[in-house]
Enzyme design. Structure first.
Site, mmCIF file in Angstrom:
data_model
loop_
_atom_site.group_PDB
_atom_site.id
_atom_site.type_symbol
_atom_site.label_atom_id
_atom_site.label_comp_id
_atom_site.label_asym_id
_atom_site.label_seq_id
_atom_site.Cartn_x
_atom_site.Cartn_y
_atom_site.Cartn_z
ATOM 1 N N HIS A 1 0.846 -1.199 0.000
ATOM 2 C CA HIS A 1 0.000 0.000 0.000
ATOM 3 C C HIS A 1 0.879 1.247 0.000
ATOM 4 C CE1 HIS A 1 -4.107 -1.702 1.479
ATOM 5 N NE2 HIS A 1 -3.532 -2.476 0.581
ATOM 6 N N TYR B 1 -9.245 5.572 7.068
ATOM 7 C CA TYR B 1 -9.449 5.926 8.480
ATOM 8 C C TYR B 1 -10.490 7.050 8.516
ATOM 9 C CZ TYR B 1 -5.219 3.332 9.851
ATOM 10 O OH TYR B 1 -4.286 2.356 10.084
ATOM 11 N N PRO C 1 -4.953 0.344 18.464
ATOM 12 C CA PRO C 1 -4.671 -0.134 17.106
ATOM 13 C C PRO C 1 -4.687 0.947 16.031
ATOM 14 C CG PRO C 1 -6.883 -0.766 17.787
ATOM 15 C CD PRO C 1 -6.221 -0.177 18.984
ATOM 16 N N LYS D 1 0.592 -0.006 15.043
ATOM 17 C CA LYS D 1 1.986 -0.124 15.478
ATOM 18 C C LYS D 1 2.295 -1.364 16.325
ATOM 19 C CE LYS D 1 3.702 3.364 13.437
ATOM 20 N NZ LYS D 1 4.167 2.915 12.126
ATOM 21 N N TYR E 1 3.915 6.533 9.960
ATOM 22 C CA TYR E 1 3.049 5.389 9.620
ATOM 23 C C TYR E 1 3.852 4.294 8.912
ATOM 24 C CZ TYR E 1 -1.251 2.902 8.460
ATOM 25 O OH TYR E 1 -2.249 1.955 8.378
HETATM 26 C C1 PHB Z 1 -6.643 -4.276 10.587
HETATM 27 O O1 PHB Z 1 -6.541 -4.586 9.392
HETATM 28 O O2 PHB Z 1 -7.164 -5.037 11.406
HETATM 29 C C2 PHB Z 1 -6.121 -2.959 11.022
HETATM 30 C C3 PHB Z 1 -5.470 -2.147 10.107
HETATM 31 C C4 PHB Z 1 -4.993 -0.908 10.502
HETATM 32 C C5 PHB Z 1 -5.155 -0.492 11.795
HETATM 33 C C6 PHB Z 1 -5.782 -1.314 12.727
HETATM 34 C C7 PHB Z 1 -6.278 -2.544 12.334
HETATM 35 O O3 PHB Z 1 -4.683 0.724 12.168
#
Ligand code: PHB
Ligand code: APR
Length: 389
Positions: free
Chosen positions: A72, A200, A292, A296, A384
């Site tokens: 990505h 997000y 989450p 990280k 990130y």
């Molecule tokens: C996930 O794919 O479960 C996931 C991805 C990014 C995040 C948290 C969880 O920041």
């Protein structure tokens, strides 16, 4: 039994440490309280930083990740229905890999099995002894029989609820914690992701996240109350709520289906200091938890054990204790940066129960800064995608 390093826990931290030690010719025994199937049944996030991918490749466990993982080059941030992209390639020339933690764990388990290095699953009552002296020991019970492993070092890789951190005298350890007043309701579904990259979402009704496990399996989350019960969230209610929080284009193209997993996870920030106690080292979730939002958790586990393997490598190769003496400071330096980032992402994107219109305007200003300032977007992209390890 005797080994050089006794590793408690066969999550990604313990298994990767075992692998990195093996490549340096250092013996280890892994003790895990659960079965391999149980460990592989846990659903966890799966965004690997650039440096974590490089390390897995170097350790010889990157082939399936490179074949099946999804590279990505950016993420979208969406604020009250307006989605904008953060372009990692353009901003920092780095990318991330979306590859489930379960798959990383499976690759590491397979690699360990292929080397014949011992991993003892369903080990009960694991106990740590004498790590304040030169000859530590670990005991455990298996099939009703108590066993003892004599070792040079113990690596506590047994997660937040493990025995390792709990074995340290309380006066020797300091902990720092923030518990967030909401949870994430996650749904796994066999439908293609709504977008090829993660989204997000910050919305007046709360946070949401569109993620994925593959091009045909998606992982979605909506912020929920800690009082919520999974049973109160039918699939229809979940999809309605997610659509509501998304930008109109994504809401219109979202492919829904029956959930194959649905669960609520709390959000917490936690750090234990130091991360070394004599001949015991803590690594991964045993030492720290991040919410989450910044993805990280797994990456910190990887960087901890990379530092630890280097430190132990120095000890065995050159009789140098410099690495083991600086492990805790070095790891915590990285940990606190990730703690800050995860807290910042969480604070920017979630609805807090006591937040005012003033707070919402500040969140909007934070989003606008990321969109209007290349420097701000670059700082986000750099953190990130992660440091070069
Ligand atoms: C996930 O794919 O479960 C996931 C991805 C990014 C995040 C948290 C969880 O920041
Ligand atoms: N004895 C032996 N094993 C134990 C014990 C114990 N007393 N307690 C816990 N364990 C095992 C757990 O069953 C688990 O398999 O330790 C392992 C710890 O693994 P994880 O919880 O996956 O932690 P870690 O390897 O540090 O990985 C961190 O996991 O929670 C995510 O976001 C986090 O991605 C990050 C990653």
């Amino acid at each position: 039994m005797r080994t050089q390093v006794a590793i408690v826990g066969a999550g990604p931290a313990g298994l990767l440490l075992g692998r990195l030690l093996h490549t340096r010719g250092i013996d280890s025994v892994i003790l895990e309280q659960r079965s391999p199937d149980y460990v592989l049944g846990r659903i966890r996030a799966g965004v690997l930083e650039h440096g974590a991918c490089a390390l897995l490749r170097k350790a010889g466990v990157g082939a399936r990740m490179d074949a099946e993982g999804l590279v990505h080059a950016g993420v979208a941030l969406c604020f009250d229905g307006t989605a904008r992209r953060i372009d990692f390639d353009d901003l920092v020339g780095r990318e991330v890999m979306v590859y489930g933690q379960t798959e990383v764990t499976r690759d590491l388990m397979d690699a360990r099995a292929a080397t014949g290095a011992p991993a003892i699953y369903e080990a009960q009552d694991v106990a740590l002894h004498d790590f304040d002296r030169d000859h530590p020991r670990v005991t455990y019970r298996k099939d009703g029989i108590t066993h003892e492993i004599a070792c040079d070092f113990i690596a506590g890789c047994d997660g937040f609820h493990g025995v390792s951190r709990a074995s340290v005298p309380p006066a020797a350890i300091q902990t720092f914690e923030r518990v967030y007043p909401f949870g994430w309701l996650g749904v796994l579904v066999d439908r293609p992701p709504v977008s090829p990259e993660l989204i997000y979402v910050s919305h007046e009704r709360g946070f949401a996240l569109c993620s994925m496990r593959s091009t045909t399996r998606s992982r979605y989350y909506v912020q929920c109350s800690l009082e919520d019960e999974v049973g109160a969230w039918s699939d229809d209610r979940f999809w309605d709520e997610l659509r509501h929080r998304l930008d109109p284009a994504s809401a219109a193209t979202l492919q829904t289906g029956p959930s194959i997993e649905k669960s609520i996870a709390p959000l917490r920030s936690f750090v234990a200091e130091p991360m070394r106690f004599g001949r015991l080292f803590l690594a991964g979730d045993a030492a720290h938890i991040v919410p989450p939002t910044g993805a990280k958790g797994l990456n910190l586990a990887v960087s901890d054990v990379a530092y630890l393997a280097e430190a132990l490598g120095g000890f065995y190769a050159d009789h140098s204790s410099d690495g083991i003496d600086s492990y805790s400071v070095r790891a915590l330096h990285r940990v606190w940066k990730a703690e800050r980032f995860s807290w910042w992402m969480t604070t920017m994107l979630h609805r807090f129960p006591d937040s005012s219109q003033f707070d919402r305007r500040l969140q909007r200003a934070e989003f606008d800064l990321l969109m209007d300032s290349r420097a701000a977007a670059q700082a986000m992209a750099e953190t990130y995608t992660g440091p070069v390890m």
